[in-house]
Design an enzyme around this catalytic site. Structure first.
Site, short mmCIF file in Angstrom:
data_model
loop_
_atom_site.label_atom_id
_atom_site.label_comp_id
_atom_site.label_asym_id
_atom_site.label_seq_id
_atom_site.Cartn_x
_atom_site.Cartn_y
_atom_site.Cartn_z
N ASP A 1 53.37 34.02 45.10
CA ASP A 1 54.50 33.24 44.60
C ASP A 1 54.93 32.19 45.62
OD1 ASP A 1 54.50 34.69 42.28
OD2 ASP A 1 56.24 35.93 42.79
N ASN B 1 46.49 36.80 46.00
CA ASN B 1 47.30 37.86 45.40
C ASN B 1 46.76 39.24 45.75
OD1 ASN B 1 49.39 36.48 44.11
ND2 ASN B 1 48.21 36.12 42.26
N HIS C 1 51.52 39.80 45.48
CA HIS C 1 52.01 38.76 44.55
C HIS C 1 53.17 37.96 45.14
CE1 HIS C 1 49.53 39.71 41.06
NE2 HIS C 1 49.65 40.98 41.40
N ASP D 1 44.43 22.54 41.00
CA ASP D 1 44.30 23.99 40.82
C ASP D 1 44.20 24.62 42.21
OD1 ASP D 1 43.52 26.11 38.52
OD2 ASP D 1 42.48 26.60 40.38
N GLU E 1 48.16 28.93 38.24
CA GLU E 1 48.06 28.24 39.52
C GLU E 1 47.62 26.79 39.32
OE1 GLU E 1 44.17 30.64 39.05
OE2 GLU E 1 46.28 30.92 38.60
#
Length: 400
Positions: free
Chosen positions: A279, A270, A275, A262, A305
């Site tokens: 990404d 973010n 964002h 994770d 994630e």
């Protein structure tokens, strides 16, 4: 209308239907070049049968006979081109087209030989056998992994080549192929030859069609199971393939482990950098995971994630080392869009499949170990407590 005439008409109609079937695949998937060549092959097959059917109407049939031969040989070349595109082999267009010209000239030159001459019959049939053997070579030299259907196609191609090569002998055994081209369709050999052509032509077409349909379905399934951003399996795809890999490992009697990761503080990335940067973090971790994974491993993005990788043939200790290596390597990677001194981290949970345990149980224990890692301050590896009684309980913690 004789029996051979009737079979010729049936072959013409069947060739048309097969051309339409391949064309439908080509229209459905415009990038599938192989389907277009196979459709063209059976369109040429229709032309061949039409010419054969019209030969009795010619007083001098030499030119239509050569035309029929050249068109059918062209159909086999187009078929080979379709197979080459399908199996990732460079189509040998120049050699095949040169062979078409040479063979057509040879057939024209032997027209003055006696009808029952073995040389004349061989000049007509052996080029077809050569093209079928060439098709067999295309399939067998493919670098793609061949499945049973592909091996069956190769087997039928070989058998078809043999039947073409044996037709001069069959013609001799059945009394020849007629006193002249106009009489061909009335002979027993014509009936046998056209019947064999129907059987092998239809078998090859159906197998080629089945191979293309299989590939279309496989690609559709792959797209439905693939996460667009990470290009790893999505959760559904991962669970299906991981379960299959786990069952195969159990059947072979080898250990299998699961690692769940994770990304730490992903929401903060973010919120702070946008964002697009988030990404890129996902893409970077997924790319690293793809490079670190062996061919028999199964990796997926199972949440926003959250990632997972199942490791067949790997015990808990080795899986823990894999996770620690991944943690260290990812933590050292610079990521585009983030400050130069910013480094991302990930937390890992590891579990090994226990006796009489299913994939859902393994996933639950690995997830529990990941939860422990998150609670321990993140950027660390934890292993499932269920197997700590059998293996050393050492925990790697990136924070020291």
């Amino acid at each position: 209308m004789g029996s051979a005439d009737f079979i010729l008409m049936i072959n013409l109609l069947v060739a048309g239907l097969l051309a339409a079937a391949f064309m439908a695949i080509a229209v459905y998937d415009t990038g599938r070049v192989s389907a277009r060549w196979l459709a063209f092959s059976y369109l040429l097959g229709m032309a061949y049968f039409a010419i054969e059917f019209s030969i009795p109407a010619f007083a001098d049939a030499r030119l239509p006979v050569v035309a029929a031969f050249a068109v059918f040989l062209g159909a086999t070349i187009a078929f080979n081109g379709g197979l080459a595109h399908k199996y990732g082999v460079r189509p040998p267009w120049s050699p095949m087209l040169c062979f078409l010209v040479v063979a057509s000239v040879a057939v024209y030159l032997v027209q003055d030989l006696p009808r029952h001459s073995l040389t004349r019959m061989m000049a007509y049939q052996l080029p077809y056998a050569v093209m079928q053997f060439a098709a067999l070579g295309i399939v067998l030299t493919s670098r793609q992994r061949l499945a049973r259907l592909d091996h069956l196609l190769a087997l039928v191609l070989g058998a078809s080549a043999v039947q073409f090569a044996s037709k001069p002998l069959i013609a001799g055994a059945l009394g020849g192929w007629g006193a002249n081209p106009q009489a061909y369709v009335q002979t027993s050999y014509a009936l046998v030859s056209q019947s064999l052509g129907t059987v092998f032509g239809l078998a090859l077409a159906l197998l080629a069609l089945a191979v293309l349909v299989r590939d279309v379905l496989d690609e559709a399934t792959s797209k439905s199971e693939t996460d667009a951003l990470s290009r790893l399996f999505n959760r559904g795809g991962f669970e299906r393939h991981a379960d299959l890999a786990m069952r195969d490992a159990v059947r072979r009697g080898v250990p299998v482990a699961l690692v769940i990761a994770d990304l730490d503080y992903f929401k903060r990335i973010n919120d702070s950098y946008g964002h697009a940067s988030g990404d890129r973090v996902i893409e970077t971790f997924a790319g690293f995971l793809r490079e670190a994974a062996a061919e028999h491993h199964v990796a997926g993005r199972i949440g926003g994630e959250e990632f997972a990788i199942i490791l067949p043939g790997t015990n808990l200790a080795a899986a823990r080392l894999f996770a620690e290596g991944a943690r260290n390597a990812f933590g050292a990677l610079p990521i585009e869009g983030l400050p130069a001194d910013h480094r991302c981290s990930a937390s890992f949970g590891v579990a090994e499949l226990a006796t009489d345990e299913g994939f859902a149980d393994l996933l639950r224990r690995a997830d529990a170990a990941l939860y422990e890692a998150k609670n321990a301050g993140r950027d660390c590896v934890r292993v499932s407590g269920a197997l700590r009684r059998r293996q050393a309980p050492t925990v790697f913690n990136g924070k020291g």
